[in-house]
Design a protein around this motif. Structure first.
Motif, PDB file in Angstrom:
ATOM      1  N   ALA A  54       0.835  -1.207   0.000  1.00  0.00           N
ATOM      2  CA  ALA A  54       0.000   0.000   0.000  1.00  0.00           C
ATOM      3  C   ALA A  54       0.870   1.258   0.000  1.00  0.00           C
ATOM      4  O   ALA A  54       0.571   2.225  -0.710  1.00  0.00           O
ATOM      5  CB  ALA A  54      -0.937  -0.001   1.200  1.00  0.00           C
ATOM      6  N   GLU A  55       1.938   1.254   0.773  1.00  0.00           N
ATOM      7  CA  GLU A  55       2.838   2.413   0.809  1.00  0.00           C
ATOM      8  C   GLU A  55       3.483   2.641  -0.558  1.00  0.00           C
ATOM      9  O   GLU A  55       3.621   3.785  -0.999  1.00  0.00           O
ATOM     10  CB  GLU A  55       3.910   2.221   1.876  1.00  0.00           C
ATOM     11  CG  GLU A  55       3.386   2.373   3.288  1.00  0.00           C
ATOM     12  CD  GLU A  55       4.423   2.050   4.346  1.00  0.00           C
ATOM     13  OE1 GLU A  55       5.446   1.396   4.031  1.00  0.00           O
ATOM     14  OE2 GLU A  55       4.202   2.451   5.508  1.00  0.00           O
ATOM     15  N   ARG A  56       3.890   1.577  -1.220  1.00  0.00           N
ATOM     16  CA  ARG A  56       4.492   1.713  -2.562  1.00  0.00           C
ATOM     17  C   ARG A  56       3.470   2.255  -3.555  1.00  0.00           C
ATOM     18  O   ARG A  56       3.785   3.098  -4.397  1.00  0.00           O
ATOM     19  CB  ARG A  56       5.053   0.374  -3.034  1.00  0.00           C
ATOM     20  CG  ARG A  56       6.321  -0.037  -2.343  1.00  0.00           C
ATOM     21  CD  ARG A  56       6.982  -1.232  -3.026  1.00  0.00           C
ATOM     22  NE  ARG A  56       6.101  -2.368  -3.200  1.00  0.00           N
ATOM     23  CZ  ARG A  56       5.955  -3.358  -2.325  1.00  0.00           C
ATOM     24  NH1 ARG A  56       6.625  -3.356  -1.204  1.00  0.00           N
ATOM     25  NH2 ARG A  56       5.139  -4.370  -2.584  1.00  0.00           N
ATOM     26  N   THR A  57       2.235   1.785  -3.463  1.00  0.00           N
ATOM     27  CA  THR A  57       1.175   2.262  -4.357  1.00  0.00           C
ATOM     28  C   THR A  57       0.902   3.739  -4.122  1.00  0.00           C
ATOM     29  O   THR A  57       0.782   4.516  -5.075  1.00  0.00           O
ATOM     30  CB  THR A  57      -0.113   1.443  -4.148  1.00  0.00           C
ATOM     31  OG1 THR A  57       0.167   0.067  -4.415  1.00  0.00           O
ATOM     32  CG2 THR A  57      -1.221   1.929  -5.056  1.00  0.00           C
ATOM     33  N   ILE A  58       0.827   4.145  -2.870  1.00  0.00           N
ATOM     34  CA  ILE A  58       0.584   5.549  -2.547  1.00  0.00           C
ATOM     35  C   ILE A  58       1.723   6.417  -3.066  1.00  0.00           C
ATOM     36  O   ILE A  58       1.484   7.487  -3.646  1.00  0.00           O
ATOM     37  CB  ILE A  58       0.394   5.729  -1.028  1.00  0.00           C
ATOM     38  CG1 ILE A  58      -0.931   5.117  -0.600  1.00  0.00           C
ATOM     39  CG2 ILE A  58       0.472   7.199  -0.632  1.00  0.00           C
ATOM     40  CD1 ILE A  58      -1.095   4.998   0.897  1.00  0.00           C
ATOM     41  N   ALA A  59       2.956   5.987  -2.887  1.00  0.00           N
ATOM     42  CA  ALA A  59       4.110   6.756  -3.373  1.00  0.00           C
ATOM     43  C   ALA A  59       4.054   6.903  -4.889  1.00  0.00           C
ATOM     44  O   ALA A  59       4.339   7.979  -5.429  1.00  0.00           O
ATOM     45  CB  ALA A  59       5.413   6.079  -2.943  1.00  0.00           C
ATOM     46  N   ARG A  60       3.668   5.830  -5.593  1.00  0.00           N
ATOM     47  CA  ARG A  60       3.575   5.880  -7.054  1.00  0.00           C
ATOM     48  C   ARG A  60       2.479   6.856  -7.490  1.00  0.00           C
ATOM     49  O   ARG A  60       2.672   7.670  -8.402  1.00  0.00           O
ATOM     50  CB  ARG A  60       3.311   4.481  -7.609  1.00  0.00           C
ATOM     51  CG  ARG A  60       3.429   4.399  -9.121  1.00  0.00           C
ATOM     52  CD  ARG A  60       3.324   2.966  -9.632  1.00  0.00           C
ATOM     53  NE  ARG A  60       2.007   2.402  -9.375  1.00  0.00           N
ATOM     54  CZ  ARG A  60       1.764   1.356  -8.560  1.00  0.00           C
ATOM     55  NH1 ARG A  60       2.745   0.763  -7.936  1.00  0.00           N
ATOM     56  NH2 ARG A  60       0.547   0.907  -8.390  1.00  0.00           N
ATOM     57  N   VAL A  61       1.345   6.834  -6.823  1.00  0.00           N
ATOM     58  CA  VAL A  61       0.242   7.744  -7.154  1.00  0.00           C
ATOM     59  C   VAL A  61       0.656   9.191  -6.878  1.00  0.00           C
ATOM     60  O   VAL A  61       0.354  10.093  -7.669  1.00  0.00           O
ATOM     61  CB  VAL A  61      -1.035   7.357  -6.372  1.00  0.00           C
ATOM     62  CG1 VAL A  61      -2.093   8.431  -6.491  1.00  0.00           C
ATOM     63  CG2 VAL A  61      -1.563   6.023  -6.867  1.00  0.00           C
ATOM     64  N   GLU A  62       1.349   9.425  -5.772  1.00  0.00           N
ATOM     65  CA  GLU A  62       1.810  10.785  -5.458  1.00  0.00           C
ATOM     66  C   GLU A  62       2.781  11.298  -6.514  1.00  0.00           C
ATOM     67  O   GLU A  62       2.720  12.461  -6.907  1.00  0.00           O
ATOM     68  CB  GLU A  62       2.457  10.826  -4.078  1.00  0.00           C
ATOM     69  CG  GLU A  62       1.458  10.740  -2.955  1.00  0.00           C
ATOM     70  CD  GLU A  62       2.106  10.755  -1.580  1.00  0.00           C
ATOM     71  OE1 GLU A  62       3.329  10.496  -1.474  1.00  0.00           O
ATOM     72  OE2 GLU A  62       1.390  11.028  -0.609  1.00  0.00           O
ATOM     73  N   ARG A  63       3.686  10.434  -6.981  1.00  0.00           N
ATOM     74  CA  ARG A  63       4.620  10.852  -8.046  1.00  0.00           C
ATOM     75  C   ARG A  63       3.866  11.223  -9.314  1.00  0.00           C
ATOM     76  O   ARG A  63       4.171  12.225  -9.969  1.00  0.00           O
ATOM     77  CB  ARG A  63       5.637   9.744  -8.330  1.00  0.00           C
ATOM     78  CG  ARG A  63       6.740   9.634  -7.304  1.00  0.00           C
ATOM     79  CD  ARG A  63       7.866   8.727  -7.764  1.00  0.00           C
ATOM     80  NE  ARG A  63       7.438   7.383  -8.126  1.00  0.00           N
ATOM     81  CZ  ARG A  63       7.344   6.368  -7.273  1.00  0.00           C
ATOM     82  NH1 ARG A  63       7.649   6.534  -6.005  1.00  0.00           N
ATOM     83  NH2 ARG A  63       6.968   5.177  -7.687  1.00  0.00           N
ATOM     84  N   LYS A  64       2.868  10.419  -9.671  1.00  0.00           N
ATOM     85  CA  LYS A  64       2.079  10.705 -10.871  1.00  0.00           C
ATOM     86  C   LYS A  64       1.306  12.005 -10.709  1.00  0.00           C
ATOM     87  O   LYS A  64       1.235  12.816 -11.643  1.00  0.00           O
ATOM     88  CB  LYS A  64       1.118   9.552 -11.166  1.00  0.00           C
ATOM     89  CG  LYS A  64       1.823   8.313 -11.666  1.00  0.00           C
ATOM     90  CD  LYS A  64       0.836   7.192 -11.910  1.00  0.00           C
ATOM     91  CE  LYS A  64       1.540   5.947 -12.405  1.00  0.00           C
ATOM     92  NZ  LYS A  64       0.587   4.858 -12.671  1.00  0.00           N
ATOM     93  N   LEU A  65       0.735  12.218  -9.540  1.00  0.00           N
ATOM     94  CA  LEU A  65      -0.001  13.451  -9.290  1.00  0.00           C
ATOM     95  C   LEU A  65       0.924  14.667  -9.360  1.00  0.00           C
ATOM     96  O   LEU A  65       0.554  15.705  -9.913  1.00  0.00           O
ATOM     97  CB  LEU A  65      -0.695  13.391  -7.931  1.00  0.00           C
ATOM     98  CG  LEU A  65      -1.573  14.570  -7.557  1.00  0.00           C
ATOM     99  CD1 LEU A  65      -2.642  14.808  -8.615  1.00  0.00           C
ATOM    100  CD2 LEU A  65      -2.207  14.347  -6.200  1.00  0.00           C
ATOM    101  N   ASP A  66       2.122  14.528  -8.823  1.00  0.00           N
ATOM    102  CA  ASP A  66       3.099  15.618  -8.918  1.00  0.00           C
ATOM    103  C   ASP A  66       3.420  15.945 -10.375  1.00  0.00           C
ATOM    104  O   ASP A  66       3.548  17.110 -10.746  1.00  0.00           O
ATOM    105  CB  ASP A  66       4.389  15.263  -8.172  1.00  0.00           C
ATOM    106  CG  ASP A  66       4.223  15.291  -6.659  1.00  0.00           C
ATOM    107  OD1 ASP A  66       3.255  15.929  -6.181  1.00  0.00           O
ATOM    108  OD2 ASP A  66       5.059  14.679  -5.971  1.00  0.00           O
ATOM    109  N   LEU A  67       3.542  14.920 -11.208  1.00  0.00           N
ATOM    110  CA  LEU A  67       3.815  15.146 -12.628  1.00  0.00           C
ATOM    111  C   LEU A  67       2.643  15.852 -13.312  1.00  0.00           C
ATOM    112  O   LEU A  67       2.845  16.742 -14.147  1.00  0.00           O
ATOM    113  CB  LEU A  67       4.116  13.822 -13.335  1.00  0.00           C
ATOM    114  CG  LEU A  67       5.452  13.181 -12.999  1.00  0.00           C
ATOM    115  CD1 LEU A  67       5.531  11.776 -13.606  1.00  0.00           C
ATOM    116  CD2 LEU A  67       6.598  14.045 -13.488  1.00  0.00           C
TER     117      LEU A  67
END
Length: 91
Positions: free
Chosen positions: A26-39
């Protein structure tokens, strides 16, 4: 009796390891979503508004980095590392 305790201990340990695996995923998924949102935000040239940003910037200019990080955390609810990185970007 010893076998029952050993079995119960094994079940508890297995449950903890399974839970830890799910949390890590779940933490890895959240980090990936945050990176995409930042982009996406960067692509749209949008910037996240920081409540009390002027006060935080003033603290940074005065060399009060620790107080700036604390103020950022209080204003945004960010963790220590995230707040430190955000304050470093303000300099």
């Amino acid at each position: 009796m010893d076998i029952a305790v050993l079995f119960l201990t094994s079940v508890v340990i297995l449950g903890i390891l399974t839970l830890q695996s799910h949390v890590s995923r779940a933490e890895r998924t959240i980090a990936r979503v945050e990176r995409k949102l930042d982009l996406v935000l960067q692509h749209l040239d949008l910037h996240e508004e920081i409540p009390g940003k002027d006060g935080i910037v003033a603290l940074v200019r005065e060399g009060k980095t620790v107080q700036a990080v604390k103020a950022y955390r209080e204003a945004t609810g960010a963790g220590l590392l995230e707040a430190k990185q955000a304050v470093d970007r303000l300099t």
